[in-house]
Scaffold this active site. Structure first.
Site, mmCIF file in Angstrom:
data_model
loop_
_atom_site.group_PDB
_atom_site.id
_atom_site.type_symbol
_atom_site.label_atom_id
_atom_site.label_comp_id
_atom_site.label_asym_id
_atom_site.label_seq_id
_atom_site.Cartn_x
_atom_site.Cartn_y
_atom_site.Cartn_z
ATOM 1 N N ASP A 5 2.933 3.898 -2.622
ATOM 2 C CA ASP A 5 4.316 4.335 -2.443
ATOM 3 C C ASP A 5 4.382 5.450 -1.392
ATOM 4 O OD1 ASP A 5 4.999 2.635 -4.489
ATOM 5 O OD2 ASP A 5 5.057 4.204 -6.014
HETATM 6 N N1 URA Z 1 1.385 3.219 -8.975
HETATM 7 C C1 URA Z 1 2.517 3.801 -8.504
HETATM 8 O O1 URA Z 1 3.455 4.061 -9.235
HETATM 9 N N2 URA Z 1 2.568 4.104 -7.171
HETATM 10 C C2 URA Z 1 1.542 3.861 -6.317
HETATM 11 O O2 URA Z 1 1.642 4.177 -5.131
HETATM 12 C C3 URA Z 1 0.377 3.269 -6.836
HETATM 13 C C4 URA Z 1 0.319 2.955 -8.163
#
Ligand code: URA
Length: 232
Positions: free
Chosen positions: A110
């Site tokens: 993310d």
């Molecule tokens: N889980 C999440 O919520 N975000 C990420 O970037 C990776 C795993």
């Protein structure tokens, strides 16, 4: 993504803009080499990393690339974006524009997650790392807003039902590192998975950092925003 293997005559006809009859003639005249060896079979299977020479001149010469990047918060895991710097933009000093354009991301993070991102132009390698059957472990260090308890360990191990996708998450390992920090290991990558799992406890994730993917661990000396070519 699947590995694209093609017939040798098709590739040469395409790249040299000639018909396949001409390619057959060139093969008979021993003018074509694949990976250093004189080719004699029109139907020989080749892929994008086969080095193909016609009259000793390369018509195809791609090298597989394997990259490790320490992704900063605020950089997007995409190849193009109008608003944010992308992980590809961060490779400007490491690779040429052509090399950067050949890459894909092996498991996205993310926007507000930091840590290890792998990139490659070799879909065989990325498939091995992302295929659900291989259950490759992804390690995260998670910082939470509220105190952790042992209940989390059981809930992560048992899996959680995500109604939106209609699936139960695969058993995940959670180790409590300190009152507000956990080491979580997932073998899958559902949308915002870690944030949603802690969301079940109404415990917001304050920081999320990926430490490792399978055997590839973020090196301590790879600073935020830095990248390097790795040998696999
Ligand atoms: N889980 C999440 O919520 N975000 C990420 O970037 C990776 C795993």
């Amino acid at each position: 993504m699947s590995i694209n293997r093609s017939r040798l005559d098709r590739i040469i006809a395409e790249k040299c803009q000639i018909n396949r009859k001409k390619v057959r003639l060139m093969l008979a005249q021993k003018r074509i080499r694949v990976d250093g060896v004189i080719a004699n079979n029109v139907a020989q299977a080749v892929d994008k990393f086969s080095v193909i020479l016609v009259d000793e001149e390369a018509i195809q010469q791609h090298h597989p690339l394997y990259i490790m990047l320490h992704k900063p918060i605020g950089v997007v895991c995409a190849t193009k974006d109008d608003k944010h710097t992308t992980v590809i933009d961060l490779l400007e000093t490491l690779l040429t524009a052509e090399e950067r354009a050949s890459l894909h991301i092996v498991g996205r993070l993310d926007l507000n997650t930091s840590g290890l991102v792998l990139l490659t132009n070799d879909s065989r390698w990325s498939e091995q790392l992302t295929s659900p059957e291989n259950k490759v472990p992804k390690h995260y260090l998670v910082t939470l807003e509220r105190l952790l308890t042992n209940e989390y360990i059981t809930a992560f191990a048992e899996g959680m039902f995500f109604a939106f996708e209609g699936i139960t998450t695969k058993p995940a390992t959670l180790n409590i590192v300190s009152q507000y920090q956990a080491h979580v290991v997932l073998t899958e990558g559902r949308y915002h998975q870690i944030k949603r799992m802690f969301g079940r406890f109404r415990n917001p994730v304050v920081a999320l950092h990926r430490i490792a993917v399978g055997d590839y661990r973020l090196p301590e000396d790879l600073k935020v925003g830095e990248s390097r070519i790795i040998v696999v």
